[in-house]
Structure formats: structure tokens, C-alpha cells
Enzyme design. Structure first.
Site, short mmCIF file in Angstrom:
data_model
loop_
_atom_site.label_atom_id
_atom_site.label_comp_id
_atom_site.label_asym_id
_atom_site.label_seq_id
_atom_site.Cartn_x
_atom_site.Cartn_y
_atom_site.Cartn_z
N ASP A 13 58.93 11.87 84.55
CA ASP A 13 58.74 12.56 83.29
C ASP A 13 60.03 12.34 82.49
O ASP A 13 61.07 11.97 83.05
CB ASP A 13 58.51 14.06 83.56
CG ASP A 13 58.39 14.86 82.30
OD1 ASP A 13 57.66 14.45 81.39
OD2 ASP A 13 59.05 15.92 82.21
N ASP A 15 61.63 14.42 79.35
CA ASP A 15 62.46 15.60 79.06
C ASP A 15 62.62 16.47 80.30
O ASP A 15 61.63 16.89 80.91
CB ASP A 15 61.82 16.44 77.94
CG ASP A 15 61.73 15.68 76.63
OD1 ASP A 15 62.77 15.54 75.97
OD2 ASP A 15 60.62 15.24 76.28
N ASP A 177 59.37 18.10 85.97
CA ASP A 177 59.91 19.46 85.98
C ASP A 177 58.90 20.50 85.52
O ASP A 177 59.27 21.60 85.10
CB ASP A 177 61.17 19.53 85.10
CG ASP A 177 60.86 19.35 83.63
OD1 ASP A 177 59.91 18.60 83.29
OD2 ASP A 177 61.57 19.96 82.80
#
Length: 239
Positions: A13, A15, A177
Site C-alpha cells: 500500500d 500511504d 496499514d
């Protein structure tokens, strides 16, 4: 002949996983508030909700509900401000790789393990950030919402990333996250790693995400791969 459990691909991922982009969002939100003669919002609060998207950031900054008629106009303004900010490569607090990521990417390249980015961030923003950080020519794939019909947690984006890198999803790893990242990885049949160092909101319960691994620092990822001699790690262990 390669080992049947060899890692064929590793995907991130963007960000809060590959890049710490929090300062861009903090700067953008607080500039808007300053322009409106409103008090600044705490940077750590913004940071913890980055993965929830631009609408959530506007709600936090302006203290409004999802049904507020001003939400969409404020969101569009935030996106315009964000676009202007990240287009400036000389900005004071630019997005950066997390500590440990440069070494991990170097190790992946040295072993010819293809890696890439699968994100729900629009490609216009993602491409700028990867270019500024010097990764555009190293990342083997960048999959954004414009490239698929269904975004994460649907596995379509990860399956497409595997097609573009010539890898089998069941022999790949996805790191993210947010719960949607772990769900997407699991739905694609990948080994999943939860990046607990990323943008985790107070309401998140990552201990219930059922990721195969949880890491509290990006610096933990490379040792994990080395621990298992660059074979797919066993599932269900915390690092």
C-alpha cells in the site's frame, strides 16, 4: 529451478506503508483552516486518520458530519490544495520512505523479486509521489482505482499487479496499514503483513485483522524475509 515457496512478488500500500505522507495532509488541512481563520488541528489526529480518506479528514478538520452539505465542496478544495502542495518537489516536509524501506527495496531488487504499489490513491497523486521519491522506474507496477473496476478490499487490483509482474498471487506478499489491505491480500490468496507503524486510527483494531504478520516498524520487514531465507513465511506470527 526455483524453490516452490520462493517469494514471487511483494506489493505495498502507499500511504502509511511504503511512504510516510502524513506531513502533506497535515500541511494541507491546516492551511485550509488558517485561510478560513480557524484554529489548526493537531497533526497526530490528522495522521491517524489519513487512511480513512479525504472526506474523513475534512470532517475532522471542520468538525462536521458526513451529511453536512459543505462536505463535498470542502473535500474538493482539500484535494486541490493537496495537489498544489505535492506538485512542489521543494516543499519543506515532503513525503518520505519509512526507515528501513530503502534497504528492503534494495534487497528486493538485488534478488530480482518484483515489487510494486497497490493503492486506493488516485494515480495522479501516486505517480507524483513515486517520481519525487525516485521510485517510478524501480516499481514494477502501480495499480490505482482508475485501473480496476473494484477497489480494495476487492482483490482485483492485487490480481492485476500479479499479472503485470508475472507472479502467482499465492506466492506473493501484500503489506498495508488498513483492514481493507489485509482483506484484499487475503482475498487474493497472498501472505499479508499489517503495517502497524502506519496510519492507524483510534477506532482501528489491527489485532483483529487476522494478518499473517504484524510489524511495528518498516525496519522489521527485511529481517522477517531473511529469517525465512526469502521463502514465503509461515502464517500467524507477530514480529
Amino acid at each position: 529451478m526455483s524453490h516452490p515457496n520462493a517469494i514471487e512478488g511483494l506489493f505495498f500500500d502507499l500511504d502509511g506503508t511504503l511512504l510516510d505522507t502524513s506531513e502533506d495532509f497535515i500541511t494541507t488541512a491546516n492551511k485550509m483552516l488558517a485561510d478560513d481563520h480557524l484554529p489548526a488541528i493537531d497533526g497526530e489526529l490528522i495522521r491517524s486518520y489519513v487512511s480513512e480518506g479525504s472526506r474523513k479528514l475534512v470532517q475532522l478538520a471542520y468538525g462536521i458530519e458526513p451529511s453536512d452539505p459543505k462536505l463535498e465542496s470542502l473535500r474538493n478544495r482539500l484535494l486541490d490544495e493537496y495537489d498544489d502542495l505535492i506538485s512542489n518537489s521543494d516543499r519543506e516536509k515532503a513525503a518520505k520512505l519509512y526507515d528501513g524501506m530503502p534497504q528492503l527495496l534494495d534487497a528486493l531488487d538485488a534478488r530480482a523479486v518484483p515489487w510494486g504499489v497497490v493503492t486506493n490513491k488516485p494515480s495522479a497523486y501516486a505517480e507524483i509521489l513515486l517520481q519525487q521519491i525516485g521510485l517510478s522506474n524501480r516499481s514494477r507496477t502501480l495499480i490505482c482505482p482508475e485501473h480496476v473496476k473494484q477497489t480494495k478490499p476487492d482483490p482485483e487490483a492485487l490480481i492485476l499487479a500479479c499479472k503485470q509482474t508475472g507472479s502467482n498471487p499465492v506466492n506473493c506478499i501484500y503489506i498495508g496499514d488498513h483492514l481493507r489491505d489485509i482483506d484484499a491480500g487475503r482475498n487474493a490468496g497472498m501472505v499479508t503483513i499489517a503495517a502497524l507503524y502506519g496510519f492507524i486510527s483510534p477506532e482501528d483494531t489491527p489485532d483483529q485483522w487476522q494478518a499473517d504478520y504484524n510489524v511495528t516498524s518498516a525496519e522489521d520487514i527485511l529481517p522477517l524475509l531473511e529469517q525465512y531465507k526469502w521463502l514465503l513465511p509461515r502464517r500467524g506470527t507477530d514480529v
